[in-house]
Design a protein around this motif. Structure first.
Motif, short mmCIF file in Angstrom:
data_model
loop_
_atom_site.label_atom_id
_atom_site.label_comp_id
_atom_site.label_asym_id
_atom_site.label_seq_id
_atom_site.Cartn_x
_atom_site.Cartn_y
_atom_site.Cartn_z
N ASP A 34 0.83 -1.21 0.00
CA ASP A 34 0.00 0.00 0.00
C ASP A 34 0.87 1.26 0.00
N CYS A 35 1.90 1.25 0.85
CA CYS A 35 2.78 2.42 0.92
C CYS A 35 3.50 2.63 -0.41
N SER A 36 3.95 1.55 -1.04
CA SER A 36 4.62 1.65 -2.32
C SER A 36 3.69 2.26 -3.37
N VAL A 37 2.43 1.80 -3.38
CA VAL A 37 1.45 2.31 -4.35
C VAL A 37 1.16 3.79 -4.12
N TRP A 38 0.88 4.15 -2.87
CA TRP A 38 0.45 5.53 -2.60
C TRP A 38 1.61 6.51 -2.63
N LEU A 39 2.84 6.04 -2.42
CA LEU A 39 3.99 6.93 -2.61
C LEU A 39 4.19 7.24 -4.09
#
Length: 300
Positions: A69-74
């Protein structure tokens, strides 16, 4: 290497862009560790360890989903930052700063972790041996519960349906503004300096834009299969593939949709080396440092 080199600030991008790139490199590395090394590889080659307990398995699932999720939203945050820098000049001074980038990155990490905590409670043990629960399986109540069904839909929207659409929309608007601004500036530059000279500011912007579109384009291409699979399952009111027929199209679609997003996390760091000449030079310098150290020891 990206995490070591980029913070030194010698590769060209601004502080704001550098912080986004470093944070993306960190999350991508965490995805590789959590989703590849700790989970399937350890399960195949060391099938029974403390990671096989139900608690460790549940924590591992939360960690994998949080990192993804963090990878996507970053990636979305980086795309939005470049959108503001190119298309919203009034906001650029206040938003495209290192301080704002830190706030956005911390918010993404915090919200990404909190959002995935419920996954810890989805699983139950397969075996209980000497009062120790082993392995994980999804509780049957997960499929029958209205609350869990709603959470599953919410998860599908936040990863990656909404990010996917946002990146497409932001890139479309950004491309339109870039083309309009480039035509106007090219005419002005040629009128003032002649046709043979190049605009150094446009050249700098071009390199930054290439990096931006390669990263976001990589995300769109490699997450498309996952999105298609999710939409297919939801529209047909079906279920995810359960079976052992490796030639079944549903199996190929689902497994490809799981593999390609993980590949997306591996490719981002390679993009820096391909598109940034200064990064490649810094990488050479870092790799040469141990050799210089060995030469000094030999000379002494």
């Amino acid at each position: 290497m990206s995490i070591l080199i980029l913070p030194r600030g010698r590769c060209g991008p601004s502080t704001c862009i550098t912080r986004y790139l470093v944070s993306m490199a960190v999350t991508d590395l965490l995805v590789v560790i959590a989703a590849l090394l700790l989970n399937p590889i350890s399960g195949i080659y060391v099938p029974v360890t403390f990671l096989s307990t139900t608690a460790a398995c549940s924590i591992s699932t939360v960690l994998i989903y949080s990192c993804r999720d963090c990878s996507v939203w970053l990636t979305v945050a980086f795309t939005f930052d470049r959108f503001v820098a190119i298309c919203c000049q009034n906001m650029k001074t206040n938003y495209c700063t290192g301080k704002t980038a830190c706030m956005v990155i911390c918010s993404v990490f915090t919200l990404g972790t909190l959002k995935n905590i419920p996954w810890y409670f989805v699983y139950e043990p397969v075996y209980v041996i000497d009062q120790v629960p082993w392995f994980c399986r999804i509780k049957l109540g997960f499929y029958a519960s209205f609350a869990w069904t709603g959470f599953d839909w919410f998860d599908c929207l936040l990863k990656p349906t909404i990010p996917f659409l946002m990146i497409l929309l932001l890139n479309a608007v950004t491309v339109r503004n870039i083309m309009a601004a480039s035509r106007a500036r090219r005419r002005l530059w040629r009128h003032s300096n002649g046709k043979s000279e190049t605009d150094p500011e446009m050249e700098s912007q071009r390199k930054s834009i290439i990096l931006h579109f390669i990263i976001s384009g990589n995300f769109i291409i490699l997450w498309t299969t996952y999105v298609v699979n999710v939409v297919y399952v939801r529209i047909t009111d079906g279920s995810y593939f359960i079976g052992f027929d490796f030639k079944d199209p549903k199996f190929i679609l689902e497994e490809s949709g799981s593999m390609l997003p993980l590949l997306s996390c591996c490719i981002n760091t390679c993009i820096y080396a391909v598109t940034q000449a200064k990064f490649r030079q810094e990488l050479k310098n870092v790799l040469k440092q141990p050799l210089y150290f060995i030469v000094k020891l030999v000379n002494k």
